[in-house]
Design a protein around this motif. Structure first.
Motif, short mmCIF file in Angstrom:
data_model
loop_
_atom_site.label_atom_id
_atom_site.label_comp_id
_atom_site.label_asym_id
_atom_site.label_seq_id
_atom_site.Cartn_x
_atom_site.Cartn_y
_atom_site.Cartn_z
N ARG A 30 1.01 -1.14 0.07
CA ARG A 30 -0.09 0.08 -0.05
C ARG A 30 1.01 1.26 0.12
NH1 ARG A 30 -0.57 2.47 5.05
NH2 ARG A 30 0.47 1.47 6.76
N ARG A 70 2.95 1.35 -7.39
CA ARG A 70 2.25 0.38 -7.87
C ARG A 70 3.16 -0.65 -8.62
NH1 ARG A 70 -3.22 -1.01 -9.32
NH2 ARG A 70 -3.39 -2.22 -11.15
N GLY A 97 -3.35 4.19 0.91
CA GLY A 97 -2.74 3.21 0.00
C GLY A 97 -3.49 1.75 0.04
N GLN A 119 -4.98 0.44 -3.29
CA GLN A 119 -3.84 -0.10 -4.33
C GLN A 119 -3.56 -1.77 -3.84
OE1 GLN A 119 -0.13 1.78 -6.18
NE2 GLN A 119 0.69 0.46 -4.13
N GLU A 169 -6.55 -3.89 -4.60
CA GLU A 169 -6.74 -4.17 -6.02
C GLU A 169 -5.59 -5.19 -6.50
OE1 GLU A 169 -6.06 -0.57 -8.01
OE2 GLU A 169 -8.13 0.24 -7.68
N ASP A 172 -2.52 -3.97 -16.57
CA ASP A 172 -2.75 -2.13 -16.61
C ASP A 172 -3.23 -1.80 -17.90
OD1 ASP A 172 -2.92 -2.46 -13.89
OD2 ASP A 172 -0.84 -1.30 -13.90
#
Length: 281
Positions: free
Chosen positions: A127, A131, A164, A167, A170, A193
């Motif tokens: 987090r 990324r 965070g 993130q 996900e 992505d």
């Protein structure tokens, strides 16, 4: 036998300050940090133990420093990272990064030093780092056997409302312990992505007899498309010969290979996505 370390107040239970100075002058004792002394066997591996003696007793290793001890230290570790309760003042020492936490930590002793639990370490990193670095941490922790998917899901829920955490939430479902290096994980995330199908890590290609012949970093098995990251190891002459033989065999057996370098991964990810999009279509 491990190096013996002492705080100065421990030494002064049996020695005077003058006697301590004398022993240091004779190299019978080593002053390794302010208020911390060691025997003559002190070496580089003992520096972290000495540092921990300078910190409040509540200090535990976290983030990159704990990850390295657990076996999934895939990110650079320029500083020693420790966690303290929010109520304990941050000590100021060179080379130290202190993180206050509102979540209680139940220390786990790993190779002789207290660390936050592995799942806490993974999620804190997932987090807080960028990324592109977060998925490699998740993959590496699963590969090392330090955590399970279920443990990560449970830990993420404990971090709700922290910076965070979205993130981390996900990325946890995308984590895959089959990934073997940081760049491979980053390449996989770049494709995901880019809204491409999720590639399979570490795809074995078999010969006509059914025996495993070559393993690919990433692949779309049903489309016979392979994706690989070329690092510095591929510049070696013997490795180059092997790579050429491998490329020719894969091509002759119907596999379309796509190769990418650090320039592609870190400076032109759109090129990676466009190249694979064309291959898949």
């Amino acid at each position: 036998m491990s190096t013996q370390l002492w705080r100065v107040n421990e030494l002064m239970r049996g020695l005077t300050a003058k006697r301590i100075r004398t022993r240091v002058g004779r190299a019978e004792l080593l002053r390794v940090r302010r208020g911390v002394y060691a025997d003559q066997s002190y070496g580089d591996e003992d520096e972290l133990r000495a540092l921990m003696l300078c910190l409040p007793p509540e200090a535990v290793l976290t983030r990159q420093s704990a990850a390295r001890r657990y076996g999934f230290g895939v990110l650079p570790e320029a500083l020693v990272h420790v966690q303290l309760p929010a109520t304990v003042p941050k000590p100021r020492l060179p080379g130290l990064a202190v993180h206050h936490s509102v979540l209680p930590a139940h220390p786990v002793v790993v190779r002789g030093l207290p660390c936050v639990p592995a799942a806490r370490c993974v999620v804190d990193l997932a987090r807080t780092v960028r990324r592109l670095d977060a998925l490699p941490v998740l993959d590496a922790a699963l590969r090392a056997g330090a955590v399970t998917h279920d443990e990560l899901v449970t830990e993420v829920s404990a971090h709700r409302a922290l910076r965070g955490v979205r993130q981390a939430r996900e990325l946890v479902p995308l984590a895959d312990g089959r990934a073997e290096c940081r760049q491979e994980s980053q390449l996989r995330l770049t494709l995901i992505d880019g809204r491409l199908p999720v590639p399979e890590p570490q795809v074995w290609v078999h010969d006509r007899d059914g025996s495993p012949r070559y393993r690919l970093d990433l692949g779309y098995r049903s489309r016979r498309i392979g994706v690989e990251y070329d690092g510095v190891s591929h510049l070696d002459r013997d490795q180059l010969r092997y790579d050429r033989e491998r490329m020719n065999w894969l091509d002759a057996n119907g596999w379309r290979m796509r190769y990418f370098t650090d320039r592609d991964l870190y400076h032109r990810p759109a090129h990676i996505v466009a190249t694979l999009q064309a291959a898949l279509s």
